[in-house]
Design a protein around this motif. Structure first.
Motif, PDB file in Angstrom:
ATOM      1  N   LEU A   1       0.932  -0.960   0.202  1.00 42.29           N
ATOM      2  CA  LEU A   1      -0.042  -0.116   0.045  1.00 42.29           C
ATOM      3  C   LEU A   1       0.808   1.270   0.126  1.00 42.29           C
ATOM      4  O   LEU A   1       0.560   2.355  -0.447  1.00 42.29           O
ATOM      5  CB  LEU A   1      -1.072   0.022   1.179  1.00 42.29           C
ATOM      6  N   ARG A   2       2.047   1.262   0.764  1.00 40.82           N
ATOM      7  CA  ARG A   2       2.986   2.254   0.636  1.00 40.82           C
ATOM      8  C   ARG A   2       3.285   2.669  -0.596  1.00 40.82           C
ATOM      9  O   ARG A   2       3.738   3.814  -1.035  1.00 40.82           O
ATOM     10  CB  ARG A   2       4.052   2.292   1.778  1.00 40.82           C
ATOM     11  N   VAL A   3       3.805   1.293  -1.245  1.00 40.75           N
ATOM     12  CA  VAL A   3       4.458   1.571  -2.923  1.00 40.75           C
ATOM     13  C   VAL A   3       3.537   2.143  -3.591  1.00 40.75           C
ATOM     14  O   VAL A   3       3.691   3.212  -4.499  1.00 40.75           O
ATOM     15  CB  VAL A   3       4.859   0.130  -3.248  1.00 40.75           C
ATOM     16  N   LEU A   4       2.027   1.910  -3.213  1.00 39.19           N
ATOM     17  CA  LEU A   4       0.895   2.563  -4.280  1.00 39.19           C
ATOM     18  C   LEU A   4       0.655   3.877  -3.808  1.00 39.19           C
ATOM     19  O   LEU A   4      -0.141   4.468  -4.626  1.00 39.19           O
ATOM     20  CB  LEU A   4      -0.209   1.428  -4.271  1.00 39.19           C
ATOM     21  N   GLY A   5       1.139   4.217  -2.685  1.00 42.44           N
ATOM     22  CA  GLY A   5       0.878   5.599  -2.114  1.00 42.44           C
ATOM     23  C   GLY A   5      -0.903   5.561  -1.648  1.00 42.44           C
ATOM     24  O   GLY A   5      -1.455   6.541  -1.587  1.00 42.44           O
ATOM     25  N   ILE A   6      -1.221   4.530  -1.135  1.00 40.24           N
ATOM     26  CA  ILE A   6      -2.654   4.302  -0.806  1.00 40.24           C
ATOM     27  C   ILE A   6      -2.363   4.526   0.986  1.00 40.24           C
ATOM     28  O   ILE A   6      -1.907   3.629   1.534  1.00 40.24           O
ATOM     29  CB  ILE A   6      -3.387   2.900  -1.063  1.00 40.24           C
ATOM     30  N   LYS A   7      -3.138   5.165   1.497  1.00 42.15           N
ATOM     31  CA  LYS A   7      -3.188   5.608   3.182  1.00 42.15           C
ATOM     32  C   LYS A   7      -4.522   5.072   3.431  1.00 42.15           C
ATOM     33  O   LYS A   7      -5.596   5.612   3.367  1.00 42.15           O
ATOM     34  CB  LYS A   7      -3.016   6.802   3.307  1.00 42.15           C
ATOM     35  N   LEU A   8      -4.407   3.977   4.300  1.00 38.44           N
ATOM     36  CA  LEU A   8      -5.711   3.261   4.940  1.00 38.44           C
ATOM     37  C   LEU A   8      -5.410   3.328   6.460  1.00 38.44           C
ATOM     38  O   LEU A   8      -6.411   2.576   7.040  1.00 38.44           O
ATOM     39  CB  LEU A   8      -5.718   1.952   4.485  1.00 38.44           C
ATOM     40  N   GLY A   9      -4.718   4.142   7.004  1.00 35.67           N
ATOM     41  CA  GLY A   9      -4.576   4.244   8.364  1.00 35.67           C
ATOM     42  C   GLY A   9      -5.043   5.488   9.060  1.00 35.67           C
ATOM     43  O   GLY A   9      -5.065   6.451   8.211  1.00 35.67           O
ATOM     44  N   LYS A  10      -5.304   5.442  10.339  1.00 40.81           N
ATOM     45  CA  LYS A  10      -5.543   6.950  11.137  1.00 40.81           C
ATOM     46  C   LYS A  10      -4.721   7.003  12.231  1.00 40.81           C
ATOM     47  O   LYS A  10      -4.666   6.285  12.922  1.00 40.81           O
ATOM     48  CB  LYS A  10      -7.108   7.019  10.972  1.00 40.81           C
ATOM     49  N   ALA A  11      -4.430   8.554  12.323  1.00 42.89           N
ATOM     50  CA  ALA A  11      -3.667   8.654  13.624  1.00 42.89           C
ATOM     51  C   ALA A  11      -4.575   8.680  14.843  1.00 42.89           C
ATOM     52  O   ALA A  11      -5.618   9.349  14.764  1.00 42.89           O
ATOM     53  CB  ALA A  11      -2.929   9.869  13.440  1.00 42.89           C
ATOM     54  N   ASP A  12      -4.582   7.765  15.794  1.00 40.71           N
ATOM     55  CA  ASP A  12      -5.375   7.794  16.850  1.00 40.71           C
ATOM     56  C   ASP A  12      -4.844   8.610  18.019  1.00 40.71           C
ATOM     57  O   ASP A  12      -3.883   7.990  18.603  1.00 40.71           O
ATOM     58  CB  ASP A  12      -5.445   6.335  17.026  1.00 40.71           C
ATOM     59  N   ILE A  13      -5.375   9.572  18.394  1.00 35.72           N
ATOM     60  CA  ILE A  13      -4.722  10.448  19.432  1.00 35.72           C
ATOM     61  C   ILE A  13      -5.772  10.534  20.561  1.00 35.72           C
ATOM     62  O   ILE A  13      -6.985  10.829  20.515  1.00 35.72           O
ATOM     63  CB  ILE A  13      -4.568  11.838  18.916  1.00 35.72           C
ATOM     64  N   LYS A  14      -5.432   9.961  21.928  1.00 31.72           N
ATOM     65  CA  LYS A  14      -5.960   9.937  22.946  1.00 31.72           C
ATOM     66  C   LYS A  14      -5.801  10.900  24.238  1.00 31.72           C
ATOM     67  O   LYS A  14      -4.543  10.913  24.265  1.00 31.72           O
ATOM     68  CB  LYS A  14      -6.320   8.487  23.401  1.00 31.72           C
ATOM     69  N   PHE A  15      -6.772  11.531  24.545  1.00 30.95           N
ATOM     70  CA  PHE A  15      -6.198  12.395  25.889  1.00 30.95           C
ATOM     71  C   PHE A  15      -6.086  11.294  27.099  1.00 30.95           C
ATOM     72  O   PHE A  15      -7.131  10.584  27.209  1.00 30.95           O
ATOM     73  CB  PHE A  15      -7.329  13.449  26.165  1.00 30.95           C
ATOM     74  N   LEU A  16      -4.947  11.476  27.806  1.00 30.01           N
ATOM     75  CA  LEU A  16      -4.755  10.477  28.977  1.00 30.01           C
ATOM     76  C   LEU A  16      -4.824  11.133  30.339  1.00 30.01           C
ATOM     77  O   LEU A  16      -5.928  10.886  30.999  1.00 30.01           O
ATOM     78  CB  LEU A  16      -3.411   9.875  28.743  1.00 30.01           C
ATOM     79  N   CYS A  17      -4.234  12.205  30.518  1.00 28.48           N
ATOM     80  CA  CYS A  17      -4.407  12.659  31.691  1.00 28.48           C
ATOM     81  C   CYS A  17      -3.673  14.347  31.671  1.00 28.48           C
ATOM     82  O   CYS A  17      -2.962  14.571  30.928  1.00 28.48           O
ATOM     83  CB  CYS A  17      -3.861  12.096  33.018  1.00 28.48           C
ATOM     84  N   ALA A  18      -3.630  14.880  32.834  1.00 29.27           N
ATOM     85  CA  ALA A  18      -3.230  16.281  32.933  1.00 29.27           C
ATOM     86  C   ALA A  18      -2.507  16.531  34.336  1.00 29.27           C
ATOM     87  O   ALA A  18      -3.408  16.342  35.119  1.00 29.27           O
ATOM     88  CB  ALA A  18      -4.214  17.431  32.398  1.00 29.27           C
ATOM     89  N   TYR A  19      -1.679  17.230  34.660  1.00 26.00           N
ATOM     90  CA  TYR A  19      -1.128  17.787  35.759  1.00 26.00           C
ATOM     91  C   TYR A  19      -1.106  19.406  35.967  1.00 26.00           C
ATOM     92  O   TYR A  19      -0.468  19.965  34.948  1.00 26.00           O
ATOM     93  CB  TYR A  19      -0.096  17.089  36.317  1.00 26.00           C
TER      94      TYR A  19
END
Length: 211
Positions: A192-210
């Protein structure tokens, strides 16, 4: 013997010096941000790429720091003498296995959560990632029309039968490059990388804060 083929002595001390320099630079960056901002936020990120980092930096008001968790934990542990929240942050880092981003900010937690939700980046899917769509390649030369014939051996090593005809790569059979909601194999991910096809997504999660 040509100069390029002579045996070369590689100094191992050079590597250790570079590693120490990177660590020292990260420590200085952490110290500067600690003085400038009053809040620590921890984000968990899957499929981290430069594109994801750039969009996060554009969306979030503050300073984003990516680095080895052991170095981050050591810094916050050292700072724990003046604020127990740093000790909590250090313990948190020691007990998490995922990719972490530390955000130094003066924004409210709710604002940071909103800014994180705005970050939506499609990336090349890593092996093991569940594909967002089904991709089936049809025989012929259209699939690899934009791919150089010099990649023929690499593509064959991925288990895809191709031939070179009239200066183009020709696919000899149907190939299932991805199945929606199914984990990608290593070879599928590379194809898929050779073909230039993007099938993933960045999964960003808020965990905690101080504070």
């Amino acid at each position: 013997m040509p100069k390029a083929k002579r045996s070369k002595v590689v100094s191992l001390t050079k590597t250790s010096k570079q590693t120490k320099a990177v660590k020292d630079k990260l420590m200085l960056k952490l110290e500067a941000n600690t003085q400038r901002y009053n809040k620590l936020v921890f984000l968990e990120i899957e499929n981290l790429t430069n594109e994801v980092q750039n969009q996060l930096r554009g969306n979030i008001k503050g300073e984003l720091v990516f680095g080895k968790k052991s170095v981050l934990a050591k810094y916050f542990e050292n700072e724990g003498e003046r604020d127990e929240n740093f000790l909590k942050a250090a313990e948190f880092l020691k007990n998490i296995d995922s990719q972490i981003c530390v955000v130094f900010t003066n924004e409210s937690v709710e604002d940071i959560k909103t800014q994180v939700q705005k970050t939506d980046v499609t990336v090349f899917a890593q092996p093991g990632t569940k594909a967002m769509a089904t991709v089936e390649l049809q025989p012929g030369n259209e699939v690899f029309d934009h791919i150089s014939t010099s990649n023929a051996t690499y593509v064959r090593n991925l288990g895809v039968f191709v031939t070179v005809e009239k200066g183009k790569l020709n696919l000899g059979e149907n190939v299932l490059a991805a199945q929606k909601n199914e984990p990608l194999t290593v070879n599928q991910s590379k194809l898929l990388r050779v073909l230039g096809i993007k099938l993933g997504k960045a999964d960003i999660k808020f965990l905690c804060a101080y504070d």
